[in-house]
Design an enzyme around this catalytic site. Sequence first.
Site: not given
Lengths: 259, 210
Positions: B80, B192, B194
């Site tokens: 990001c 992202h 994650e």
Amino acid sequence: MIRLIPRLDIKSSHLIKGVKLEGLRKIGAPSEYARKYYQQGADELLYMDAVASLYGRNSLTDLIKETVKSVFIPITVGGGIRSVDDARAILRCGADKVAINTAAVQRPELIGEMAHTFGEQCVVLSIEAIRQADGRWLAFTDNGREHTGLDVVEWVKEAVNRGAGEILLTSVDQEGGRKGYDLELVQVVSSVVSVPVIASGGMGQAKDGIAAVKSGASAVAMADILHYERDTVPGIRQVLAEEGIPVRPQASIQQGGTE
Amino acid sequence: MKRVTLIDYGAGNLLNVQRAFEHVGVRVEIATEAKQIEQAEHLVFPGVGAFPEAMRRLQQKNLIGAIQQAAVDTPFLGICLGMQMMLDQGEEFESTPGLGLIAGQVKALPTRTLDGKPMKVPHMGWELIRSNHQAWSSSLLNDIPPQNAFYFVHSYYADVQNVTDQLAVFDFGGHSITAAIQREHLMGCQFHPEKSGLMGLKVIERFLDI
């Protein structure tokens, strides 16, 4: 893409479900349900502390920390968040967004303060709407019990101007009724704001999700339909996809799409 | 056990990135000092917040030189804002020099579609990403099928100078916006990983194999 968001209302560490946000029944351990929905391919999760406003604080920090160990999708947390510091504590546990209702009604400046500190995309305004005899909707707090006197349409406009990045729009009238979302409410609210609207309250069957999206919702919150296993996230996803609604491809969810 | 070093410079929450790496079975070391960055086998550079503020923090902590040095040969993944900071310059609020690892500038997302309709910024949600000028085989996205989706939250994007550095794009109102970059061992993703479910974990696992 339209998001499918399981909503988990939590009371004293139990996943619960009510009708019109009241008469709450215990269902099970929220972290287990969260993991199950993540594995089914939920696009996001919503944790709402159903009794937080009674105690004036959010009690979900341990649950959030536990959840983010094995759930790798965005998580929104609401209930009892009264200040920038409260929000920070929730975000530090691993939540991605916070939903506020009561505190925003009491002090609308909080919306701007949170947006400035964490970014607008982090701030979800939670609305509990009840339809009035004159056809308007008024905003309530505390699971639809406390009257604010605010007109929902005026309130969402103001909140978005102040920096709310998303609207969680719960129809208290429809909630737990399995008869579909309040489509008129979804339509009116999503037509006056540019931010995403999450339709919440009333999903009885997958096709109710289609109707909500066609009324302008960017995401659909689902509770009872999943908790009581009347349908599954992939089942609902397929119904939406067959209708031509853009959703995460199922192939990208199962085993990362390679099998 | 493989080891990954997560750069912590006080900009944003590392916890979710850390959990995701731990989930795929690597040891995560949190680096707050230059010495730890120098010893890294795999470097992960997350970031949430604003470009100028994040660069200032890096400078205060005296980490810029160490990161640039390590990036010469250590596999590097910016996430990001971390990816955006790999570029030459950021245009968020004020012009700020970046790490200069990849040629390009960080610009505000377009606020209108190609045919002039207003777009919502910050951009938040799931997007399908596709290859642009670079094939994905043996890249960071080696294991990603054409039918995919990743989770994005951002207001700025990486305008890379060399199209060969642009590994993936997504469609934003008709504009092709950088979703991932890669030049050899230098990688970055705007999304992202994650927060992108199993697909994101695949990107993380793949990074560890590079």
